[in-house]
Design an enzyme around this catalytic site. Structure first.
Site, mmCIF file in Angstrom:
data_model
loop_
_atom_site.group_PDB
_atom_site.id
_atom_site.type_symbol
_atom_site.label_atom_id
_atom_site.label_comp_id
_atom_site.label_asym_id
_atom_site.label_seq_id
_atom_site.Cartn_x
_atom_site.Cartn_y
_atom_site.Cartn_z
ATOM 1 N N ASP A 12 0.864 -1.180 0.000
ATOM 2 C CA ASP A 12 0.000 0.000 0.000
ATOM 3 C C ASP A 12 0.900 1.230 0.000
ATOM 4 O O ASP A 12 2.075 1.157 0.395
ATOM 5 C CB ASP A 12 -0.924 0.010 1.219
ATOM 6 C CG ASP A 12 -1.935 1.146 1.152
ATOM 7 O OD1 ASP A 12 -2.879 1.044 0.343
ATOM 8 O OD2 ASP A 12 -1.771 2.139 1.880
ATOM 9 N N HIS A 54 -4.751 3.915 7.392
ATOM 10 C CA HIS A 54 -4.168 5.063 6.697
ATOM 11 C C HIS A 54 -2.681 5.217 7.010
ATOM 12 O O HIS A 54 -2.140 6.326 7.011
ATOM 13 C CB HIS A 54 -4.930 6.348 7.023
ATOM 14 C CG HIS A 54 -6.374 6.292 6.625
ATOM 15 N ND1 HIS A 54 -6.773 6.133 5.315
ATOM 16 C CD2 HIS A 54 -7.512 6.334 7.367
ATOM 17 C CE1 HIS A 54 -8.100 6.105 5.269
ATOM 18 N NE2 HIS A 54 -8.559 6.211 6.493
#
Length: 696
Positions: free
Chosen positions: A510, A651
């Site tokens: 990611d 996040h």
């Protein structure tokens, strides 16, 4: 088709069909009626067109509404139940079925909820039985793990393709250097040839797989931190099962070579100093003997000279003994090996390196003190250097001379000259892709060997004299223990597209960025990744780096991922970080959530880094839309709630990569339920998803 537009599509379809049917009926009447009746019908159409249009439109609208109502009332609830049924067994709490008022659908939903509860109870009981049954296995595994970790040598186990299946702590300390430049990652599922000298690793695994090892195959490699490591390769099966792979034992022998260098230095410099000191002592003693009546002052000067030189000799010997004690060999470099084994191994190395060589073995029963692999490779290396001077090839011969064993490389042709041969001795022996980390001269010294060349007309020979051994040849007695991890049961991996998802080896990654629009100047801020090996998450094999985007980080972005301009101001750029990330990934495929977004950022940066991230990519977002097309929400948070996975460190690049890996592992059995078993199946299904058309 998206579930929210499907009712409108069906309503419009039924409307068009009904209206078209009415028009077709009207056209048929005009065609079959007689002219008088057809004329009357045409006049009626002209005089009452609005009424006639209404007769067509109203039934069509009514039919479309009925179709939409039936779809919403009967079809969509069944589809939703179908999606919910695929989650049975994946989590304890399923979303409750919403009552529809349709008896058979509500009964089906009630039955599904009861089935889920019964399955959950059965799974709980089964899990308890499995836990009970696995306690003994866990104790044995922990015992083996303790033994492996206490082994002072480095230990690595590979499958027959050379991928790492097991390693212990010492091996990790010897070979894994994630902070090195370039970094070296030792991890499960990685090819051993990415960690140590590729040619030597491949040859050792081939030797073990083909059952050629009558003793440990030994060679020396240099680690990333410039240490010399002795490597012993053994077949992982006592019966030389070709499916078993290999076991590698590693030991740091840097001090052994330091001791050898110390011996050479002492022989070259220390002995000269000792000789000088002895000469001084002798001269002083001679003067004392020659001039017995010399004054006391002169005699004291001679005595001081003798004492000084004596102290010099004592210091040299003391320093040598101290260094000898501190630099004892970490591993016996030489073993008693059969000459036949050396010749056989030299033949296989020559074949692999495409170096033609003939052998004439007088007797293979004699044993010599030698490093079998290094000796065999060095002979092939010399044969490759001699070959341009030979008229008809090079022959490796053997024999005895003055109680020592002689290995000869013989040829008819030209004499290379002593300077040329001396140059060969300074080279690192190599054959094909295999190369030793030290010179041939070092090998000769290590073996306490002697060499010379001989010329008789056009016949030449290079002679290597090795000590005979009184010991028996080495036997394979070291094994990593008796335990079945199921490590060697993997079938050969076919082409990437045919690899099963449950056996997948992948890097799940990611990114965090300055914004959402890479084409408009947004850049990478961090990359996080975790590996999946054989369908299992390796949470100890992770990658996480911040990078300087070369532009300020917008406050809106910082509020989401917490990365500020100050945090990355002193970090390296994407060029350096992505090069490290590329090494971490190796040959793995990629897995990401909304992969198109992350891949776009990699594509924009890869050219500057001189790398290429071209590899298969699986997207958990696309896979989710395939698994549950009638359930709303396909974000990481929505999927985590759906699968009952706790969210944490959201996040953040590494945290989101770990979440994505857990989601993918949970999806594997669900995908199998809809006949998606391989990487190719998943890629094909993903291309058919509506989300696959998203661009960045």
């Amino acid at each position: 088709m998206r579930s929210d537009i499907r009712p409108w599509f069906w309503a419009a379809s039924v409307f068009v069909i009904t209206a078209g049917g009415g028009l077709l009926f009207y056209a048929s009447l005009i065609y079959v009626l007689n002219p008088e009746s057809a004329g009357a019908l045409s006049r009626f159409r002209q005089d009452h067109f609005p009424l006639l249009l209404l007769l067509f439109v109203v039934p069509a609208v009514f039919a479309g509404g009925i179709a939409a109502m039936l779809l919403n009332r009967y079809v969509r609830p069944v589809e939703r139940l179908s999606d919910l049924s695929s989650l049975i067994g994946q989590q304890t709490d399923l979303p409750h079925h919403t009552k529809t008022g349709v008896a058979f659908i509500d009964r089906l939903g009630h039955n599904l909820e009861e089935a889920a509860e019964r399955l959950s109870e059965n799974e709980t009981a089964m899990q308890e039985q499995l836990r009970t049954a696995s306690r003994k296995l866990a104790r044995e595994r922990d015992t083996l793990a303790t033994i492996i970790q206490q082994v002072q040598q480095g230990l690595i186990v590979t499958n027959k393709e050379g991928h790492i299946l097991l390693f212990n702590g010492p091996a990790g300390r010897m070979l894994s250097f994630p902070d090195h430049s370039p970094p070296v990652y030792l991890g499960l599922g990685r090819p051993l040839e990415q960690i140590i000298e590729p040619g030597l690793a491949r040859f050792a695994i081939t030797e073990c797989r083909n059952g050629h090892t009558t003793g440990p195959l030994r060679f020396v490699v240099r680690s990333a931190d410039d240490k010399l490591l002795s490597v012993k390769a053994l077949p992982a099966s006592l019966s030389n099962n070709p499916e078993a792979g290999a076991v590698f034992f590693l030991e740091d022998i840097t001090r052994s070579f330091s001791r050898q260098n110390l011996n050479e230095e002492f022989a070259d410099q220390g002995l000269r100093k000792v000789r000088d000191a002895v000469a001084g002592i002798r001269a002083a003693a001679d003067n004392l003997k020659t001039y017995p009546d010399a004054g006391k002052e002169m005699q004291d000067r001679f005595l001081e000279l003798i004492l000084g030189e004596t102290e010099t000799i004592a210091e040299l010997v003391g320093a040598y003994q101290k260094e000898q004690g501190e630099n004892q060999p970490a591993d016996a470099a030489l073993l008693a090996v059969s000459v036949r084994d050396v010749f056989d191994l030299a033949g296989r190395i020559a074949k692999a390196a495409d170096v033609p060589i003939q052998t004439e073995l007088v007797s293979g029963e004699w044993t010599i003190e030698a490093d079998r692999f290094s000796t065999a490779l060095s002979l092939v290396f010399l044969a490759s250097r001699i070959r341009p001077f030979a008229l008809s090839g090079v022959t490796l011969k053997s024999g005895l001379i003055d109680g020592h064993y002689r290995l000869q490389l013989c040829w008819d042709g030209d004499d290379p000259g002593s300077d040329t041969i001396s140059g060969w001795l300074d080279e690192h022996p190599e054959a094909g892709a295999m190369r030793l980390p030290y010179s041939l001269q070092t090998l000769v010294q290590q073996h306490r060997a002697e060499w010379w060349t001989k010329e008789e007309g056009t016949s030449h020979s290079f002679n290597l004299i090795l000590p005979k051994s009184a010991r028996a040849t080495a036997d394979i007695s070291i094994r990593p223990g008796h335990y079945d991890f199921g490590l060697f049961s993997r079938t050969p991996e076919p082409e990437i597209a045919a690899r099963p998802l449950k056996k997948i080896t992948a890097t799940v990654f990611d990114t965090e960025t300055t914004g959402l629009y890479p084409s408009d100047g947004d850049r990478l801020l961090s990359v996080g990744a975790v590996r999946i090996v054989n369908g299992k998450i390796q949470e100890d094999q992770t990658f996480h780096q911040y990078m300087n985007p070369g532009r300020p980080v917008p406050e809106a972005s910082s509020n989401i991922h917490g990365i500020t301009t100050e945090m990355v101001a002193n970090k390296p750029g994407a060029k350096e970080c992505l090069a490290d990330f590329h090494r971490f990934c190796g040959d793995d495929i990629f897995i990401a959530h909304n992969a198109a977004f992350d891949m776009r950022f990699l594509e924009l940066e890869q050219r500057a880094a001189g790398i290429d991230f071209k590899r298969p990519v699986l997207d958990t977002l696309l896979l989710s839309t395939i698994l549950h097309p009638n359930l709303e929400g396909h974000s990481i948070d929505a999927l985590a709630a759906r699968y009952g996975i706790r969210t944490e460190t959201r996040h953040q690049a590494l945290g989101d990569a770990l979440m994505t890996a857990r989601l993918f592992v949970r999806m594997i059995p669900l995908l199998a339920g809809i006949q998606i078993h391989t990487i190719g199946d998943a890629q094909t299904a993903g291309r058919d998803s509506l989300y696959a058309r998203m661009k960045y």
